[in-house]
Design an enzyme around this catalytic site. Structure first.
Site, PDB file in Angstrom:
ATOM      1  N   ASP A   1       0.861  -1.185   0.000  1.00 54.26           N
ATOM      2  CA  ASP A   1       0.000   0.000   0.000  1.00 54.26           C
ATOM      3  C   ASP A   1       0.899   1.238   0.000  1.00 54.26           C
ATOM      4  O   ASP A   1       1.675   1.451   0.931  1.00 54.26           O
ATOM      5  CB  ASP A   1      -0.892  -0.031   1.253  1.00 54.26           C
ATOM      6  CG  ASP A   1      -2.002   0.995   1.202  1.00 54.26           C
ATOM      7  OD1 ASP A   1      -3.101   0.677   1.668  1.00 54.26           O
ATOM      8  OD2 ASP A   1      -1.768   2.114   0.722  1.00 54.26           O
ATOM      9  N   ASP A  24      -3.118   2.311  -5.817  1.00 59.26           N
ATOM     10  CA  ASP A  24      -2.039   2.307  -4.826  1.00 59.26           C
ATOM     11  C   ASP A  24      -2.023   1.084  -3.931  1.00 59.26           C
ATOM     12  O   ASP A  24      -1.426   1.136  -2.860  1.00 59.26           O
ATOM     13  CB  ASP A  24      -2.123   3.573  -3.974  1.00 59.26           C
ATOM     14  CG  ASP A  24      -3.393   3.648  -3.147  1.00 59.26           C
ATOM     15  OD1 ASP A  24      -4.348   2.932  -3.471  1.00 59.26           O
ATOM     16  OD2 ASP A  24      -3.425   4.419  -2.176  1.00 59.26           O
ATOM     17  N   GLU A  25      -2.650   0.002  -4.337  1.00 61.07           N
ATOM     18  CA  GLU A  25      -2.685  -1.186  -3.489  1.00 61.07           C
ATOM     19  C   GLU A  25      -2.561  -2.448  -4.320  1.00 61.07           C
ATOM     20  O   GLU A  25      -3.074  -2.507  -5.443  1.00 61.07           O
ATOM     21  CB  GLU A  25      -4.028  -1.296  -2.763  1.00 61.07           C
ATOM     22  CG  GLU A  25      -4.166  -0.429  -1.553  1.00 61.07           C
ATOM     23  CD  GLU A  25      -5.469  -0.742  -0.842  1.00 61.07           C
ATOM     24  OE1 GLU A  25      -5.765  -1.927  -0.619  1.00 61.07           O
ATOM     25  OE2 GLU A  25      -6.195   0.213  -0.546  1.00 61.07           O
TER      26      GLU A  25
END
Length: 370
Positions: free
Chosen positions: A19, A121-122
Site C-alpha cells: 500500500d 495504490d494497493e
DNA sequence: TCTGGGGTCCTAGGACCC
DNA sequence: TCTGGGGTCCTAGGACCC
C-alpha cells in the site's frame, strides 16, 4: 504495461499487501519537490472555495485534521496554508503502472510473484503455489522489506507492506506498518490482536454493518467470530452471514488472483458548482456525461446492456434509475435517449410544476460481458 | 462548513411463468 | 372462504472500498 503470467495462489502460503503511502500526494510531491513536508490537499478542481471534497491529504495536512472525504472548504479552514491541487488522474495512472510493474518483476522463491492489483495504490502479492511447495521462500517479512526497497528505488515512492497468512490478514497488517514499514498479522496472533477490536476494524465492515451487528449484540471481532452462523445467515443473508463470521475468525480462503479485471460498467457524475434550474440544462448535462461514459465503453470495444441515471436534487435527495436496452448498443442517440427517458421515473418537479434544483447528475453504462 | 467520483457486490421485492 | 411454491428476470438502493 506488462501483464504478468496468469497465476493464482491457493491458501497455505504467505500473502503480502502493498500500500503506497499518501500515494496521490506523494506523486504530486515527487514532481514538485518544493512541496515536500508541506500540507498538500488534492481534490476537486483544486479550488477550496468550490464544491468538492478531499481525495488525499499529505501527512503534513493530516496533522492539521484534514482527511479524505472532507469538504474542501472545511479543509481550508482547518489548514489555511495548505497547497490545494486538482486531481490529475493521468499522472496517478502512470505512477501506479510504474509501481506495479516494479513489484510484478520480482521473484519469490525463484519464481515470479503473483500480483493482484486493487487500485492505484494497493496490491496483494503472493508466491506461486509451486514456489510454496518447493519451500525456500525465506522470511516473508524480509521479502516485504525487499518490496519496499525495490519500489522506493525504482519510483521514489514510499510504501508500507502487510504480511499475513491470507489477504484479509495482510490487508489489516499494513496499517500496523504505516508509514514506511512492514506490519505482520498471522493466524496465531489473530484472536489477541483483532479480537478486542470493534467489528468495523475489519475490511468490508463499515458503519452500516457495524450498526446492524451491534443490534444483534455483536460489537467486537471476537463476538463476530463466536456468533451463531445460522442466526447470522437468517438475519443478514445466506452469503453475507457466513462471510462475516469467517472474517471474525480471520479466515479468508480467497486466492491472490492476477487475472486482469474485466470492467462491469463505466460511469461519470458531476456535482455542479451552480445548481441546474432548467430541463435544457439537465439534458445538456446528460448528453455530456453519456458522451464521456460512452467513450470509455468504446475504448474497450464493448457494448452497453443497461443505462443508469443518478440525480441529486437540492438539498441532497438522490435517486438512481436504470433501464435495460432492448438490445445491446453503442449508439450515442440510443444511449442518450435511454438516459433522458429515465428522468420520467424520478419526481423532478415541485408541486407548482417547476423543476427541482439539480445538484448532481450521473450516468452509468453497464456493459455486456466481453 | 454541507455532504466527490469511480467502481463492485449484495439483497429485497415485484413481475411473470409454470 | 382467502389467496401454493418455485424459478428467473429486472430494478432500486444499500453498503463498502479506494
Amino acid at each position: 504495461v506488462s501483464p504478468g503470467p496468469t497465476g493464482r495462489t491457493g491458501p497455505g502460503g504467505p500473502v503480502l499487501h502493498v500500500d503506497l503511502d499518501e500515494f496521490v500526494a506523494a506523486v504530486e510531491i515527487r514532481r514538485r519537490p518544493e512541496l515536500a513536508g508541506l500540507p498538500v490537499v488534492v481534490g476537486g478542481r483544486g479550488d477550496p472555495t468550490e464544491r468538492g471534497v478531499v481525495a488525499t491529504a499529505s501527512y503534513a495536512a493530516r496533522e492539521h485534521g484534514v482527511g479524505s472525504g472532507m469538504p474542501l472548504r472545511v479543509a481550508a479552514r482547518k489548514c489555511p496554508d495548505a497547497v490545494f491541487l486538482a486531481a490529475d488522474h493521468a499522472a496517478y495512472d502512470a505512477a501506479s503502472v510504474e509501481v506495479m510493474d516494479t513489484v510484478r518483476a520480482m521473484t519469490w522463491g525463484g519464481e515470479p510473484v503473483v500480483l493482484e492489483v486493487l487500485g492505484w495504490d494497493e496490491a496483494f502479492v503472493a508466491p506461486r503455489p509451486s514456489a510454496v511447495a518447493a519451500g525456500g521462500l525465506g522470511d516473508p517479512v524480509g521479502f516485504a522489506e525487499s518490496v519496499r526497497a525495490a519500489v522506493l528505488g525504482a519510483t521514489g515512492l514510499h510504501c508500507s507492506v502487510g504480511v499475513g497468512d491470507n489477504k484479509l490478514q495482510a490487508k489489516l497488517a499494513t496499517s500496523f506498518g504505516k508509514p514506511r514499514g512492514v506490519g505482520r498479522l498471522v493466524s496465531e496472533d489473530w484472536a489477541t490482536v483483532m479480537g478486542p477490536q470493534g467489528v468495523d476494524a475489519l475490511w468490508g465492515i463499515g458503519p452500516g454493518w457495524a450498526r446492524r451487528l451491534g443490534e444483534l449484540g455483536i460489537r467486537t471481532v471476537a463476538d463476530l467470530g463466536a456468533a451463531d452462523v445460522h442466526h447470522l445467515a437468517d438475519v443478514l443473508g445466506p452469503s453475507t452471514g457466513p462471510w462475516l463470521r469467517r472474517m471474525g475468525r480471520g479466515v479468508d480462503t480467497s486466492p491472490v488472483d492476477d487475472t486482469p479485471r474485466v470492467a462491469v460498467s463505466h460511469g461519470h457524475e458531476t456535482t455542479f458548482q451552480v445548481d441546474l434550474e432548467t430541463l435544457d440544462e439537465v439534458h445538456a448535462g446528460l448528453a455530456e456525461l453519456v458522451a464521456r461514459a460512452r467513450e470509455d465503453v468504446l475504448a474497450e470495444g464493448r457494448a452497453v446492456a443497461r443505462v443508469g441515471l443518478k440525480i441529486r436534487f437540492v438539498p441532497f435527495t438522490t435517486f438512481t434509475r436504470i433501464r435495460k436496452l432492448p438490445e445491446p448498443s453503442t449508439d450515442a442517440e440510443v444511449l442518450l435517449t435511454a438516459a433522458v427517458s429515465l428522468l420520467d421515473r424520478v419526481p423532478t418537479t415541485r408541486e407548482d410544476g417547476s423543476l427541482r434544483k439539480v445538484r448532481l447528475l450521473g450516468v452509468r453504462l453497464e456493459m455486456t460481458p466481453p
